[in-house]
Each structure stands twice: as C-alpha cells, then as structure tokens.
Enzyme design. Structure first.
Site, PDB file in Angstrom:
ATOM      1  N   HIS A 181       0.834  -1.215   0.000  1.00  0.00           N
ATOM      2  CA  HIS A 181       0.000   0.000   0.000  1.00  0.00           C
ATOM      3  C   HIS A 181       0.868   1.265   0.000  1.00  0.00           C
ATOM      4  O   HIS A 181       0.746   2.120  -0.875  1.00  0.00           O
ATOM      5  CB  HIS A 181      -0.909  -0.035   1.232  1.00  0.00           C
ATOM      6  CG  HIS A 181      -1.761   1.184   1.413  1.00  0.00           C
ATOM      7  ND1 HIS A 181      -3.101   1.205   1.125  1.00  0.00           N
ATOM      8  CD2 HIS A 181      -1.456   2.431   1.856  1.00  0.00           C
ATOM      9  CE1 HIS A 181      -3.588   2.406   1.376  1.00  0.00           C
ATOM     10  NE2 HIS A 181      -2.611   3.178   1.831  1.00  0.00           N
ATOM     11  N   GLU A 182       1.757   1.356   0.965  1.00  0.00           N
ATOM     12  CA  GLU A 182       2.592   2.560   1.073  1.00  0.00           C
ATOM     13  C   GLU A 182       3.503   2.704  -0.137  1.00  0.00           C
ATOM     14  O   GLU A 182       3.798   3.809  -0.583  1.00  0.00           O
ATOM     15  CB  GLU A 182       3.420   2.539   2.361  1.00  0.00           C
ATOM     16  CG  GLU A 182       2.595   2.583   3.648  1.00  0.00           C
ATOM     17  CD  GLU A 182       1.601   3.732   3.704  1.00  0.00           C
ATOM     18  OE1 GLU A 182       1.854   4.784   3.086  1.00  0.00           O
ATOM     19  OE2 GLU A 182       0.549   3.564   4.354  1.00  0.00           O
ATOM     20  N   HIS A 191       1.857   4.634  -2.820  1.00  0.00           N
ATOM     21  CA  HIS A 191       1.998   6.091  -2.643  1.00  0.00           C
ATOM     22  C   HIS A 191       3.384   6.539  -3.114  1.00  0.00           C
ATOM     23  O   HIS A 191       3.537   7.582  -3.744  1.00  0.00           O
ATOM     24  CB  HIS A 191       1.854   6.469  -1.166  1.00  0.00           C
ATOM     25  CG  HIS A 191       0.457   6.373  -0.632  1.00  0.00           C
ATOM     26  ND1 HIS A 191      -0.609   7.004  -1.225  1.00  0.00           N
ATOM     27  CD2 HIS A 191      -0.046   5.744   0.465  1.00  0.00           C
ATOM     28  CE1 HIS A 191      -1.717   6.755  -0.518  1.00  0.00           C
ATOM     29  NE2 HIS A 191      -1.399   5.992   0.507  1.00  0.00           N
ATOM     30  N   HIS A 224       3.579   6.890  -6.796  1.00  0.00           N
ATOM     31  CA  HIS A 224       2.864   8.109  -7.198  1.00  0.00           C
ATOM     32  C   HIS A 224       3.819   9.310  -7.137  1.00  0.00           C
ATOM     33  O   HIS A 224       3.844  10.148  -8.029  1.00  0.00           O
ATOM     34  CB  HIS A 224       1.669   8.313  -6.263  1.00  0.00           C
ATOM     35  CG  HIS A 224       0.584   9.185  -6.818  1.00  0.00           C
ATOM     36  ND1 HIS A 224      -0.566   9.458  -6.118  1.00  0.00           N
ATOM     37  CD2 HIS A 224       0.474   9.861  -7.981  1.00  0.00           C
ATOM     38  CE1 HIS A 224      -1.337  10.253  -6.848  1.00  0.00           C
ATOM     39  NE2 HIS A 224      -0.726  10.527  -7.979  1.00  0.00           N
TER      40      HIS A 224
HETATM   41 ZN   LIG Z   1      -2.677   5.282   2.070  1.00  0.00          ZN
END
Ligand SMILES: [Zn+2]
Length: 713
Positions: free
Chosen positions: A504-505, A508, A511
């Site tokens: 998940h991290e 980011h 991104h």
């Molecule tokens: Zn998040």
C-alpha cells in the site's frame, strides 16, 4: 484508518510555497543571513542525489532554520507584492509557485523526521512552529494586494498562451485564494478570521476532551479466565497497563483500539464486554465536563456560516468543490448504491452470530458487545484459521523484494541499495530507483521497524517533490512502517495485513516517484483526498494474486511458496464480517455528510437525536454503531476529514475498477495498461482526478468490480 498517508495536512502551504530548483538559489534576490550559514538545513546540500544531510543535522538546528526560512519567504512575497511591473504569469503566478524554497525544504525534512524519529527537542519545536506556520500562510492567502495581482493575470488567462499545466496552476491558485476568503472585505474578513480561529480552538478542545475521556476509562480484571484466548503479548501488555495504573495484580483494558478490539473478540465475560463497549460508545457523551456535544455543534454551525460567506450552500459543497466527487449529491448517490448490499450482508452475518450464541447456550438478547466475540467464534469454527500461520511466508525482506519485483514486472523499475547516504536512523534502507534503461528516477528511504521515537501506523511522504521549472528535479520519497523488529532468533515476520501495508505505502511512493510535471505544487501525491488512496490501494490487489505471491511469499526457513489452500482459507475467513465492516464504515461516512450538508446554523439541534434519527432512517442494525459516533469522530471534528470520510471507499471503487481492467486483458502485468496507468500517476495534480481517470481507463469509473470484490454481487 490504519494505513494513512502523510501528505502533510498543509497542502495549502505547499501550494502557496512551491519551489525547489537549484537555479532559484542562484537567481534569488534574497540570501540567507550570514549568521545562519553554518546551519546544515540552510546551506547547499552536496550529498549524493541532493539528499538531506541527516548526519549533520542536529535537533537544535530546526528552530533557527525555520525562523530564517520564514523570514526569507516573507521577503520573497514582499518582492512579488510590491513589484512596480504589471502582473504577469511569470512575475506573479510562477514567482509565487516557486517562492519559499527554503521553507519547503525545511517542512519536508522536519515533518518527516519529527514523525519517524522524534525527541523532546523536536516535539517542542513542532509545538512552537505549528501556529506560526499557520499564521504565516494565513497572512499570504488573505493578502489583498497579492490577490489583486493574481486576479489581474487570471482575468486575461485566455489570451496568455499558457500551457495546460500553467493554466491549471493559475486556476487552482486563484481558486485557492478565493476559497481562503481573500475576496471578503472589512467586517466579513474579520469575521472569517474569527471563525477560523474559533474552529481551530474548538477542534483542539474536541481532541483534548476525547483524550481525557479515553484515558479516564479502565476495565480492571483479576480472573484469568475472563481473558479468554487473548495472545500472550496482549496479556503482557494488559498486565503492564494494570501496573501503570497502580494495581498490584490483574490486567487492565482501555478504550484504545489495540486494547479494546482483541478483548471484545476473546473475553467470554459478557458483562465485561458490555462495560468496555459502552465505555467506548459514550466517549464525549457523558454530560460531564468533557462532553463534546456542544463543541461539535458549534463547529458544525460555524462551518455553515463560513461556507455561506464564501458563496456555498453548505460546508460539504465548499469542501467537495475541491474534490474528485465535486458535489454532495455525487457522494450520496455513490454511497446509496452500496448501502443496501452491505446492509443485507451484515444482516445475514448477524443471523450467523445469533445462531452461534444460541448454540453456545447463552441466553438473552444479542448485543453490540457480542458481535466481535462471535465473529471470532464463527471464523474459528467455519474456517479453522489463525493469522499467525501465515507469518513465516512474509519475512519482511522477502516482501520488500516482492514489491520491487512487482514494480519491475509492471514498469521495468530496478532498485539499487545506497549504503553510504546519510539517514535519520541506522535501521533505514535507502534505494536508488532506476528506469528500465538505467536512467535515474528517484530515491526512496524505507524505515521498517517500530521504535519509541516513531509515531504509530504507516505512511509515505516526500523529502523532495519532483519539479521541472528551470531544470528537472528528481523526487525523494519515504515509506514508514511499524513492523516488528527482528530478534536474535527470528527475522521480522509480517502478518498478511502488514505485508499488504508495505504494498500500500509503496503505491503512494510510486505516485511520488513517477511524477513528471513542471510545478511542485501539482506534483505526485498533491491530489484531492478522494484520489490519493487509489494508487496505494490498487497495489494491494496485486500482492495477493497467486502469480505475485509465487514471486516472494516463501517460507523463511524452507523456501516453500505459501500454499494456495492457506491463502484460500485466509480469504474465506477474512471475508466473513465484510458486511459489518462496510456498514460500520459507511454509517460514519453518512454521519459526516449529514452534519456537513445542513443548510442553516441551528443551535437547538439535539446531537443524540440527530444521530438516532438518521440511523433509524438508514435502517442500521441496532447492534452496529457507526465506526465513529459524533462525539468521538475526530477525523471530522478535530482532523482534516470533514465531508471527506467517504474518500477511502471512493478510492476503493477506483482501485477495484482498475484491477479488474488488468484482469480483463488476461495479463495482470499487461504492458500497455501499465504504461497508461503510469502516465496517469505521472500527471500528479496537473489535471482533475476525474479527467485523469477517464483518460487512463477510457470511461467513467464503474462500481461493479467493487461490489464483486466485496462479495455483494
Ligand atoms: Zn494510504
């Protein structure tokens, strides 16, 4: 929620203070004070890739660096405001967007370190600079003379021959100032400032009251059998808590989630469960000096007043005008589609739980405090699953390699460990990220293990945002976790959900790393709240695919890939109670929207009745409470999520839709689709979220894949 990203709740600051290119240094008309030129935060950084010199920065350096950086920024703003030249895109919009280089560099480093490796000096510094930072940016965003120059450029925007991104920068900046209230005059402007100040005070009070209420409660137990099958480490924690609270014997449980949830799952004592459950549910609603009802009502009313002053119908209209969803109706329509499915599923779960209770010979009414206990019983009996079984397959280095391998398969990236760059803690691992052709993309700092100096949870932030004004500045990002550190005997073994958090991290991080825009304020994760969780959540889809698990989920001793039967068992066990989870979350999201779509201030509202009426109207099951009741809903009354709690679910629609598109191609690593996906991420906030999504997938988002994923269809 557990997985939160720190985009620093100061996006407005970042927006107004965008900068970050080395040439700006040379051209800058403002220079640092000569007494400051030994402060490592303020001098030129000549470390590899320009990473912050963590080895030279001492905690005491931050405060003087902050003061100097603010002083420099004020000077830069004054030059823009007092210019005798006619306002142009370059001398006003771009100048503003690239001003405050030092301050931005400071906030990036300071907030990253003070979250991940704090100490008393940093804590004090944080306390003293937070209000000053707010005041500094208030001063800029309410500066009429400055805004008049922005407006002058904005008015002729069609004739300026701006690129799409320049146009976006201009319109977003204009909007941001208007939203901040710069157009208000005289008494109105004073009233706005007063409202801002009062809401900020009330938010602090709300949080303080909640903390008092949470800390005041204790359930002390002396009979071991009331603990049920609580794990050894949680029992040890509860014993420690009891000692801390002055008991010679026994175990103490509190209203903190890591304490209350396991107890509700495992204690066979119904009365104790009920006591804890009620204690939790009534926080801020005990009609004592820590009651939050009047506090939150005043906040809600002031927000309506402010929204009206700024030309909006409701606070939600004001907030959402800046989000992907745009209007309250869009949020309601979206949630209304999911609600009946989730409610139906929760009803059938309830039936299974009641049956289980009866089977156990327990008499009386089924209660909210029974729910979690019987969920655990059903999981045990039906699925025979215990999460600890999976840990040996998720050794943390293997999981890290898993996310690297996935990035290679999707985007051709490779990772080279940088052993000799400065770090803020020796546990950190730093990697240079390289394109398929070997070109430098950026740097990622990864900080895996839990320690006292680190705040809880997991998050990503940027140490340097990508930009390309006079030269291309590459991004430096961080990922932070609270994984169990390795011991002498065993390496760090992650639970399935911890492994999921790593993916998940990292989403980011990608991104931030893929960012390819001109202006820093539009780079990477500087996107609306209801878009930002999408690139992270989507990664969780890949991590549990058999093809991906085969790459990395190998037993740390035998090397055996995690058996499919174990994954299936886990998925089945976890999917039971999905109805409850969705309903509990959505009830809170509705509550948030209901408070913030009120059209006129009303001091007579009875908070309890307001809540009760709406829950009844929604047909919520009696034994389920909203994930947060109003009096302890700090996301919306003392955090930055008012009219935004729906965002997590909104992002889930996008991530499920995206992954189903990959599946449709028959190749979850489909190179064409990966390329388009990366292109969307690289645009950061330079276009609206909806525009980006449609460009990527060729249509509007569809909700069906999420319904399928949640088992609602
Ligand atoms: Zn998040």
């Amino acid at each position: 929620m557990k997985k939160t990203v720190v985009i620093l709740s100061i996006s407005i600051f970042l927006f107004l203070s965008c900068k970050e290119n080395k040439n700006a240094d040379k051209k800058s008309t403002t220079t640092i004070d000569s007494t400051m030129n030994t402060n490592p935060l303020l001098v030129q950084w000549d470390s590899p890739f320009g990473v912050p010199p963590f080895d030279k920065i001492k905690s005491e350096d931050y405060l003087p660096a902050f003061n100097e950086a603010v002083r420099l920024h004020k000077k830069e703003i004054a030059i823009i405001v007092n210019s005798k030249d006619k306002a142009t895109f370059k001398n006003t919009i771009e100048a503003l967007a690239t001003s405050g280089k030092m301050l931005n560099r400071f906030t990036n480093v300071f907030f990253a370190v003070s979250a991940a490796n704090t100490d008393d000096v940093l804590k004090e510094t944080r306390k003293s600079i937070s209000p000053e930072l707010t005041a500094h940016f208030d001063e800029i965003s309410l500066n009429t003379k400055l805004f008049n120059r922005i407006k002058a450029v904005y008015k002729q925007k069609k004739t300026l021959g701006l690129s799409a991104e320049e146009m976006r920068l201009l319109t977003e900046m204009y909007k941001e100032y208007v939203r901040a209230g710069v157009n208000l005059e005289g008494k109105d402007k004073e009233r706005l400032k007063a409202i801002n100040k009062r809401v900020s005070e009330l938010s602090t009070t709300f949080g303080d009251n909640l903390l008092e209420e949470t800390n005041a409660f204790e359930l002390h137990i002396t009979d071991k059998k009331d603990l049920g099958n609580l794990s050894a480490s949680l029992i040890a924690g509860a014993a420690e808590e009891a000692k801390k609270r002055g008991h010679d014997i026994g175990w103490s449980f509190t209203l903190q989630r890591p304490s209350i949830n396991p107890f509700l799952q495992s204690s066979p004592n119904r009365d104790f469960r009920e006591k804890l459950f009620q204690g939790y549910a009534l926080r801020g609603d005990n009609n004592n000096e820590n009651d939050n009802k009047a506090v939150l009502l005043e906040i809600a009313n002031l927000r309506i007043e402010k929204a009206k002053m700024l030309g909006f119908d409701t606070h939600a209209d004001y907030i959402l005008s800046d989000a992907m969803a745009e209007k309250p109706k869009v949020v309601y329509d979206f949630m209304d589609k999911l609600w009946p499915f989730a409610l139906n599923m929760a009803k059938s779960e309830r039936k299974a739980l009641v049956d289980m209770m009866k089977k156990g010979g327990v008499e009386g009414e089924f209660r909210g405090s029974d729910w979690r206990y019987y969920v655990a019983k059903v999981r045990e009996e039906r699925y025979n699953f215990n999460e600890d079984e999976t840990r040996p397959y998720f050794e943390f280095t293997a999981v890290r390699e898993g996310v690297f391998m996935l990035s290679k398969k999707l985007f051709g990236l490779t990772f080279k460990e940088l052993k000799d760059v400065p770090k803020w803690h020796e546990d950190q691992q730093v990697f240079e990220v390289l394109e398929a052709d070997g070109k430098h993309l950026g740097v990622i700092y990864m900080d895996f293990f839990t320690r006292e100096s680190k705040r809880g949870g997991a998050w990503m932030n940027a140490l340097r945002q990508q930009s390309n004004v006079d030269e291309f500045v590459t991004p430096i990002v961080t990922n932070n976790f609270n994984f169990p550190p390795p011991t002498k005997e065993t390496p760090s073994l992650l639970s399935f959900s911890e492994a999921q958090t790593l993916f998940h991290e990292f989403g980011h991080a990608l991104h931030g790393l893929f960012s390819n825009v001109k202006y820093r304020s539009l780079a990477g994760t500087n996107v609306p709240r209801d878009f930002v969780e999408f690139p992270s959540q989507v990664m969780e889809n890949w991590m549990s695919e058999p093809e991906v698990l085969a790459l990395y989920a190998k037993h740390y001793q035998t090397g055996e890939v995690i058996p499919k039967a174990m994954i299936d068992k886990m998925n089945r066990a976890n999917s039971f109670n999905e109805g409850f989870r969705t309903v509990e979350y959505m009830a809170a999201a509705y509550l948030d929207m209901n408070w913030h779509t009120l059209k006129a201030p009303d001091a007579e509202i009875n908070v309890r009745e307001f809540e009760k009426d709406f829950l009844k109207k929604m047909g919520l099951i009696d034994e389920i409470l909203p994930r947060y009741r109003s009096t302890y809903f700090s996301h919306i009354f003392s955090g930055g999520y008012s009219s935004g709690y729906y965002s997590y679910l909104w992002s889930e629609v996008l991530d499920a839709d995206t992954f189903s598109e990959f599946k449709k191609t028959g190749n979850i690593f489909d190179p064409e689709l990966s390329k388009k996906y990366r292109k969307m991420l690289s645009s950061g906030g330079s276009k609206s979220g909806m525009e980006l999504y449609k460009e990527f997938i060729g249509r509007s988002p569809e909700i069906t894949p999420l319904l399928k994923k949640k088992g609602f269809e």
